[in-house]
Structures are given as C-alpha cells and as structure tokens.
Design an enzyme around this catalytic site. Structure first.
Site, PDB file in Angstrom:
ATOM      1  N   ASP A   1       5.656   2.546   2.395  1.00 23.50           N
ATOM      2  CA  ASP A   1       4.801   1.388   2.636  1.00 23.50           C
ATOM      3  C   ASP A   1       3.986   1.693   3.889  1.00 23.50           C
ATOM      4  OD1 ASP A   1       3.642  -1.032   3.348  1.00 23.50           O
ATOM      5  OD2 ASP A   1       5.406  -2.229   2.850  1.00 23.50           O
ATOM      6  N   HIS A   2       2.679   1.878   3.705  1.00 22.04           N
ATOM      7  CA  HIS A   2       1.841   2.331   4.825  1.00 22.04           C
ATOM      8  C   HIS A   2       1.724   1.289   5.934  1.00 22.04           C
ATOM      9  CE1 HIS A   2      -0.626   5.162   6.760  1.00 22.04           C
ATOM     10  NE2 HIS A   2      -1.282   5.627   5.719  1.00 22.04           N
ATOM     11  N   ARG A   3       2.111   0.047   5.654  1.00 27.93           N
ATOM     12  CA  ARG A   3       2.103  -0.972   6.710  1.00 27.93           C
ATOM     13  C   ARG A   3       3.216  -0.732   7.724  1.00 27.93           C
ATOM     14  NH1 ARG A   3       2.502  -6.031   2.714  1.00 27.93           N
ATOM     15  NH2 ARG A   3       4.223  -4.664   2.048  1.00 27.93           N
ATOM     16  N   VAL A   4       4.234   0.039   7.309  1.00 32.55           N
ATOM     17  CA  VAL A   4       5.389   0.293   8.170  1.00 32.55           C
ATOM     18  C   VAL A   4       5.480   1.758   8.565  1.00 32.55           C
ATOM     19  CG1 VAL A   4       7.912   0.137   8.337  1.00 32.55           C
ATOM     20  CG2 VAL A   4       6.640  -1.594   7.049  1.00 32.55           C
TER      21      VAL A   4
ATOM     22  N   PRO B   1       0.836  -1.218   0.000  1.00 33.91           N
ATOM     23  CA  PRO B   1       0.000   0.000   0.000  1.00 33.91           C
ATOM     24  C   PRO B   1       0.863   1.257   0.000  1.00 33.91           C
ATOM     25  CG  PRO B   1       0.052  -0.961   2.198  1.00 33.91           C
ATOM     26  CD  PRO B   1       0.839  -1.886   1.319  1.00 33.91           C
TER      27      PRO B   1
END
Length: 413
Positions: free
Chosen positions: A385-388, A213
């Site tokens: 990376d929006h997960r991180v 993402p």
C-alpha cells in the site's frame, strides 16, 4: 418475559448470516446459553445462542434463509405467554414504512397476505414490465440485490412502493419476463448462489483494489541452503515436520520486527505501526479463501509455528475458526507454490499495508562463482500500500527476507 432472538454479528465483518440448521425446534425448552442454530457467516459456521430461558415459541427464518444482522429470527417466551404483539411486530416490521413487510429478508413469515401479482397480459409488455423513462431508478437495496443476483433488468420493472419505488415483490413478480433473452439452454449451465464467504470476498476485493494504491516488488531467492536446513531438521524425526511455508512464515515474522514500517495498518488519518507481529496465513478452502492469524509469530519457534499453522489450516477447512483466529493480522503471506505457480501478485487485505506472495521452488540453471550450476530458486512478490510503504522501504524488507532465507543459520529457530 419474552426474549427476541436476533441475527447477531458473529464475526467482525458479518452483515448477514445464512441459517444452516436449527438445533432447537418450535416448542422445545431452552435455557440461556443453549445453541439455537448454526449460522454460516462470511468466514465460518458459528453458533447462535439463546439469550433467555423459556420455550422456543416461534421461528421466523427457515433453514437455508439468509438474514441481515439485526433482524428478528425467533421468539423465546413462557409456554402460555401471550406473544401476539411480538408476532405483529415481526410481521409489520420496525421501519415505519408501509412497505416494510415486502422488504423483509426472504424466509420471514408474513403477518398479512401479500397482494397477488398482476397476471401477465398477452401483449409484448405486461403491466409489471414497461420501459422506464431515463433517469435514476428508484429501488430498495434488497430489490437491487435480488435483481443483480437473478439477472433482472430494473429499467423495465414497475414499482409498487411509495413514489413508484421498486421493492422486493415487484422484482419477484416481474421474473422471468424481465430477464434478458437467454442465449444458452438451461441444461447448458448451472446457477449457484453465492456463499456468505464468496459475497464478502467479492466485496473486500473491491474495497482493496479500488481505494488502495497497490505497487509490487519481486525478488528471486536462492533456496538451496534453506532446503538443506529443512531436510536436516526433518531428519531429526521430530513432530511436527517442517514445511518450506513454516520457514517462510518464521523469516517474514523476524524480518517484520526489523522493518516496522511494513508491519502497519492504514487508518485513514494516521498509520498504526505494530510492535508485535500477527501474521495472516492465506488458506484456500472450498468456498474461497480465509486467512487465519498466527499471533506473536516473531516470538514462536519454528516447530511452534509449524504446529499452529497446521491446526489453524485444518480448522479453517472445517469452517470452525473463531473470529479472533482470523482477524487482526498485521501482515499476510499467501503461498501458491505447492500448486506449481512460479509467481503471482496477491491483493492486500485492508487495513494491512502489505502481503507477500510466494511462488514455487524450482530447480534452474544459474551462474554461481563464474560457473553455471543448477540451484533451487523461489520468486516472491510483495504487494504494498503506497500510502504506507514506499518503494525503498519495501525493497529493504525483501532484502532482509532474502538474506535470512539464503543464510538460514542466521535465523533463530
């Protein structure tokens, strides 16, 4: 005792290799460690070494052939040693299926002759081509790949494998009848086979853009003082000379030390945060893009970075990088400023969580202390990376990068 020579995984992401040249020929004596062949991987041209002593008795993969990792490419044995059993294995394959011979990578020699393809009939559809009922097409991975590369419609190809499965020879026999109607005359275009690097680039882009993402943060940086600092450093007449990219790499490495949340990998069920900065530096070459890594960039002086960056870039363009020199980056930088690109977004290289895209340094009118003046400005865009990385996390990192570049005296050169 005979030694089987397999296509080895010469890089961490290698799934297949292209035999560029054989340095040893059939009948040549070889010793363990000798270079047998040069192989083009997804990143570089690497050397395939002998793992045993003897004579190169048989070569199965011709120059220019692409071979999957783990496939047999040659046999080393004593000059009078019986290798008939090994030749039979190479011909029949190890998959345990009756059609293994047809599934071999192109270039392997057959132990028995292929059955001749059926002659095309004058009817609109030959026996090799008939409309297939709707539903899942049964085809081997190799047949699908060949069909995709050659533009062949599998829905009209008849399979001769088990349960009507389409295999390699079916696709090859069906060509060119299974091709879509040609719109352009042959002299109007050129089909160029994908290099190993371009294949991996395509795969990696899908792996990155589909599951990762992405979001993007852009800021504009006043580079006037940075330009003055660079000019002063280069006026010392010391080598290597300093580029803007060298300064940016130095600053990004220093900023990542302050923002460990951006110096990280997504690992599926956990996030790995790095204490060391290993900075990937995108380098464009004829076949595509490769990202050599400056190890421990935060520990190195500006001139050390400048020298290493040039050496890595030169070896990257010569396709001479070793796997450890282009893997393991914790963050990356991609600079298109020298190509007059003002701003762009770069694609994250998983498992890294971020990459910084650098645009051109241009002179533009800006308001400074209430007056309109001309200053050197540069735009940078961070892909996250929006997960991180959250928005505020990435923004704070960019603030640090901007502060350092606008106040270069604060940097430990």
């Amino acid at each position: 005792m005979a030694t089987k020579v397999f296509m080895e995984a010469l890089s961490p992401t290698m799934e297949e290799g292209k035999v560029v040249s054989w340095e040893k020929q059939e009948g040549d004596e070889v010793k363990a460690g000798d270079i047998l062949a040069e192989v083009e991987t997804d990143k570089a041209v690497m050397e395939l070494q002998a793992r045993g002593d003897g004579v190169l008795r048989k070569v199965f993969a011709n120059e220019g052939t692409t071979v999957e990792v783990g496939k047999l490419v040659a046999i080393i044995a004593g000059p009078d040693e019986d290798i008939q059993e090994l030749l039979a294995e190479a011909g029949n394959g190890k998959k345990g299926e009756g059609t293994a011979k047809a599934e071999r990578v192109a270039g392997f020699e057959a132990a028995v002759a292929e059955p001749p393809a059926a002659a095309p009939l004058p009817a609109a559809l030959s026996p090799l081509l008939r409309p297939r009922a709707e539903g899942r097409i049964k085809a081997s991975p190799l047949a699908r790949r060949i069909a995709a590369e050659r533009g062949i419609d599998l829905t009209v190809v008849r399979g001769s494998g088990p349960a009507g499965r389409i295999i390699q020879r079916d696709v090859e026999a069906a060509e060119p009848a299974a091709r879509p109607a040609e719109v352009f005359p042959e002299e109007g275009y050129e089909d160029v086979q994908l290099s190993q690097m371009r294949k991996v680039i395509a795969k990696r882009l899908v792996e990155s853009l589909s599951p990762v993402p992405h979001f993007f943060l852009t800021t504009e940086i006043d580079m006037e003082r940075c330009a003055d600092a660079r000019a002063a450093l280069n006026a010392l007449d010391e080598e290597p000379r300093i580029s803007f990219n060298d300064i940016i790499v130095k600053v990004v490495a220093a900023a990542l030390r302050q923002h460990r949340d951006c110096n990280a990998w997504w690992q599926g069920d956990h996030i790995r945060y790095f204490n060391e900065v290993h900075l990937g530096m995108a380098v464009a070459i004829d076949e595509g893009l490769i990202t050599p890594v400056i190890r421990h960039a935060h520990r190195k002086s500006l001139r050390e970075i400048a020298g290493e960056a040039r050496e890595l870039a030169e070896r990257a363009r010569a396709r001479k990088l070793q796997p450890q020199e282009y893997t393991g980056a914790t963050f990356s930088v991609s600079n298109l400023g020298m190509l007059d690109i003002d701003q762009f977004t770069a694609v994250i290289n998983p498992p890294e969580a971020g990459i910084l895209a650098i645009g051109s340094i241009i002179e533009k009118p800006v308001v400074l202390d209430g007056e309109v003046v001309v200053r050197k400005h540069m735009r940078v865009t961070m892909s996250c990376d929006h997960r991180v990385i959250d928005g505020a996390t990435g923004a704070r990192f960019l603030q640090t990068v901007r502060r350092m570049l606008e106040n270069p005296l604060a940097i430990v050169w």
